[in-house]
Design a protein around this motif. Sequence first.
Motif, PDB file in Angstrom:
ATOM      1  N   GLY A 156       0.289 -19.361  38.639  1.00 35.36           N
ATOM      2  CA  GLY A 156       1.631 -20.314  38.934  1.00 35.36           C
ATOM      3  C   GLY A 156       2.674 -19.686  40.052  1.00 35.36           C
ATOM      4  O   GLY A 156       3.659 -20.049  39.877  1.00 35.36           O
ATOM      5  N   GLY A 157       1.996 -18.533  40.642  1.00 36.72           N
ATOM      6  CA  GLY A 157       3.048 -17.986  41.697  1.00 36.72           C
ATOM      7  C   GLY A 157       3.871 -17.108  40.883  1.00 36.72           C
ATOM      8  O   GLY A 157       4.893 -16.708  41.662  1.00 36.72           O
ATOM      9  N   LEU A 158       3.895 -16.761  39.624  1.00 32.44           N
ATOM     10  CA  LEU A 158       4.791 -16.090  38.918  1.00 32.44           C
ATOM     11  C   LEU A 158       4.741 -14.566  39.343  1.00 32.44           C
ATOM     12  O   LEU A 158       3.528 -13.991  39.447  1.00 32.44           O
ATOM     13  CB  LEU A 158       4.750 -16.188  37.303  1.00 32.44           C
ATOM     14  CG  LEU A 158       4.987 -17.771  37.156  1.00 32.44           C
ATOM     15  CD1 LEU A 158       4.812 -17.701  35.501  1.00 32.44           C
ATOM     16  CD2 LEU A 158       6.277 -18.111  37.542  1.00 32.44           C
ATOM     17  N   THR A 159       5.955 -13.889  39.368  1.00 33.79           N
ATOM     18  CA  THR A 159       6.000 -12.320  39.616  1.00 33.79           C
ATOM     19  C   THR A 159       5.551 -11.559  38.063  1.00 33.79           C
ATOM     20  O   THR A 159       5.627 -12.337  37.087  1.00 33.79           O
ATOM     21  CB  THR A 159       7.232 -11.790  40.069  1.00 33.79           C
ATOM     22  OG1 THR A 159       8.345 -12.087  38.889  1.00 33.79           O
ATOM     23  CG2 THR A 159       7.758 -12.398  41.349  1.00 33.79           C
ATOM     24  N   ALA A 160       5.360 -10.577  38.295  1.00 31.00           N
ATOM     25  CA  ALA A 160       5.228  -9.848  37.079  1.00 31.00           C
ATOM     26  C   ALA A 160       6.182  -9.814  35.916  1.00 31.00           C
ATOM     27  O   ALA A 160       5.956 -10.123  34.789  1.00 31.00           O
ATOM     28  CB  ALA A 160       4.531  -8.298  37.243  1.00 31.00           C
ATOM     29  N   ARG A 161       7.357  -9.562  36.490  1.00 31.33           N
ATOM     30  CA  ARG A 161       8.871  -9.815  35.740  1.00 31.33           C
ATOM     31  C   ARG A 161       8.704 -10.951  35.005  1.00 31.33           C
ATOM     32  O   ARG A 161       9.306 -11.409  33.776  1.00 31.33           O
ATOM     33  CB  ARG A 161      10.006  -9.482  36.508  1.00 31.33           C
ATOM     34  CG  ARG A 161      11.100  -9.581  35.618  1.00 31.33           C
ATOM     35  CD  ARG A 161      11.338  -8.456  34.545  1.00 31.33           C
ATOM     36  NE  ARG A 161      11.772  -7.335  34.860  1.00 31.33           N
ATOM     37  CZ  ARG A 161      11.832  -6.261  34.083  1.00 31.33           C
ATOM     38  NH1 ARG A 161      11.271  -6.296  32.871  1.00 31.33           N
ATOM     39  NH2 ARG A 161      12.473  -5.111  34.736  1.00 31.33           N
ATOM     40  N   GLU A 162       8.515 -12.249  35.991  1.00 34.64           N
ATOM     41  CA  GLU A 162       8.498 -13.431  35.357  1.00 34.64           C
ATOM     42  C   GLU A 162       7.611 -13.619  34.477  1.00 34.64           C
ATOM     43  O   GLU A 162       7.895 -14.699  33.243  1.00 34.64           O
ATOM     44  CB  GLU A 162       8.535 -14.486  36.818  1.00 34.64           C
ATOM     45  CG  GLU A 162       9.837 -14.457  37.550  1.00 34.64           C
ATOM     46  CD  GLU A 162       9.363 -15.123  38.748  1.00 34.64           C
ATOM     47  OE1 GLU A 162      10.411 -15.286  39.572  1.00 34.64           O
ATOM     48  OE2 GLU A 162       8.425 -15.563  39.230  1.00 34.64           O
ATOM     49  N   LEU A 163       6.446 -13.268  34.516  1.00 34.32           N
ATOM     50  CA  LEU A 163       5.374 -13.438  33.246  1.00 34.32           C
ATOM     51  C   LEU A 163       5.808 -12.785  31.775  1.00 34.32           C
ATOM     52  O   LEU A 163       5.678 -13.401  31.049  1.00 34.32           O
ATOM     53  CB  LEU A 163       4.095 -13.033  33.658  1.00 34.32           C
ATOM     54  CG  LEU A 163       3.064 -13.493  34.676  1.00 34.32           C
ATOM     55  CD1 LEU A 163       2.038 -12.657  35.111  1.00 34.32           C
ATOM     56  CD2 LEU A 163       2.666 -14.880  34.088  1.00 34.32           C
ATOM     57  N   GLN A 164       6.628 -11.573  32.205  1.00 32.21           N
ATOM     58  CA  GLN A 164       7.175 -10.864  31.080  1.00 32.21           C
ATOM     59  C   GLN A 164       8.180 -12.085  30.432  1.00 32.21           C
ATOM     60  O   GLN A 164       8.273 -12.151  29.105  1.00 32.21           O
ATOM     61  CB  GLN A 164       7.804  -9.492  31.408  1.00 32.21           C
ATOM     62  CG  GLN A 164       6.859  -8.503  31.665  1.00 32.21           C
ATOM     63  CD  GLN A 164       7.985  -7.257  31.928  1.00 32.21           C
ATOM     64  OE1 GLN A 164       8.624  -7.156  32.836  1.00 32.21           O
ATOM     65  NE2 GLN A 164       7.607  -6.273  31.214  1.00 32.21           N
ATOM     66  N   VAL A 165       9.136 -12.404  31.192  1.00 34.63           N
ATOM     67  CA  VAL A 165      10.165 -13.494  30.833  1.00 34.63           C
ATOM     68  C   VAL A 165       9.435 -14.727  29.874  1.00 34.63           C
ATOM     69  O   VAL A 165       9.881 -15.242  29.110  1.00 34.63           O
ATOM     70  CB  VAL A 165      11.095 -13.735  31.620  1.00 34.63           C
ATOM     71  CG1 VAL A 165      11.936 -15.113  31.309  1.00 34.63           C
ATOM     72  CG2 VAL A 165      11.738 -12.378  32.260  1.00 34.63           C
TER      73      VAL A 165
END
Length: 550
Positions: free
Chosen positions: A482-491
Amino acid sequence: MADAAGQLERGRDLCARRAWVDAREALAAADRADPLGAEDLELLALASFMLGRDDDYVHALERAHRAHLDAGDPARAAGCAFWIGLNLFPRGEVGPATGWFGRGRRLVEEGGLDCVARGYLLIPELLGHVAAGDPEAAHAVATEAAEIAARFGDRDLFSLVVQEQGHALVRQGRTEEGLRLIDETMVAVTAGELSPVVTGLIYCNTISFCQRVYELRRACDWTAALSLWWASQPDMVSFTGRCLVHRAEVMQLRGAWADALEEARRAADRLAGSARAAGEAHYRQGELLRLRGETAAAEVAYRAAGLLGREPQPGLALLRLAQGDGAAAAAAIRRALVETGERLARAALLPACVEVMLAVGAREEAAAAGRELEAIAAAQGCDALEAMGAQARGAVALAEGDPARALPALRRAWRTWDDLEAPYESAQARVLVGLACRALGDAEAAGLELEAARAGFAALGATADAARAAALTEPAPPGHPGGLTARELQVLRLVATGASNRRIAEELVLSERTVDRHVSNILTKLRVPTRAAATAWAYERGLIGGEEAG
């Protein structure tokens, strides 16, 4: 004396021509030279009322009341008592108002009078039933008063109470029957058959009622007629503040937001002495400012409305949601619904409840609110409510990962809003239509819908909505799913547990504002409208499970 007689004739003529400032001056001059009789004191009261001089209005009617008694006409004296009470009651002077109503009834009952004043004095009882939420009793009293009005040929009373009959029928779900009576009343108003005071009362009451029951086309039509009536009497002060509020509401619906905001501000200034009405004007300002993205100013307006006794919901809850405080938004809308029992009043809160609950992941609450809204729409039978119900159903289905069920409802909502000439609501529905098309694999249709929504928002000045719609049309960035960053995946994984932004911030040792930004980025990148939809997306792709989902 000759001069007094001349001033009196001039005052009468000016009243007939609705030149209220000059009429009042002429009648007051005649009164100073030679005290006016009862009927001319009523004219002086009328001119004072139309100029917004309520204390002068009451004083002149009190004198007219005494003059009618001195002349042996208790029926006319009872009529004056009614109008005094009706003026005092909305000003918060409940004791004096009740006293004047009681005096009028005593004159009628002790004198055994069969007169039109008896019908007018049923109106406080009728309004009591309305306030108590008993439309059947209100209809019965209105019917009794209408019979008295018809027998005495009093058009003012007849129109006032037939209007209330219509309101009562609509509240009972007999919408078509009730609206016919309301339209009949408005024919008498627009034909100029009624007195100025009754004309203004019926205009304002009808427009307010049509807005409360979501008869938006009628509200717009009668507001246009009210504006013409108002423009024909440039001296008039009474009713103009409420007229400005109505005009602001219609302008907002039609998309003329800058003009609507100006009208709402003028209304607040004009209504400064009437707390409840001024609160409505401030709330309207809050709504317009929120939609334009002016959150700090919107907050000030909502708080001003609340201090004046106008419940600032659902606008304030939606403001909190826009600010990223979903927990506060959810708490506010839940509290407002707990306090609200009347179904049409609940209908004003339920769309926001659906939006907020989907945003915070409370999907079951959103679905329940949507079902309730659809039930109200089915019972009431009006286009705007049906569009609201269909949009709620579609938004919930989309969040549940069922775009095939969502799309027909969302398309119906969009078409209805478009027919009602409500551009903001149309654009909102169109965003959801676009997301449903995308979820069904039709990227081209999705792009067209989202671009149309973006253009609609931009034309209105809804900059935040336009930016979100534009972001949804952009291709997803490469990299993680989805184009998410690692931090965004955590969130996202914490969002899926139902955690609030505050809880996520504590868990990841971030500021709540940073988490708000991450959640917003997640929704934009995944091209989904809610946290619940983002959670469903993550589960479908196996990104959440086991230890991470706990």
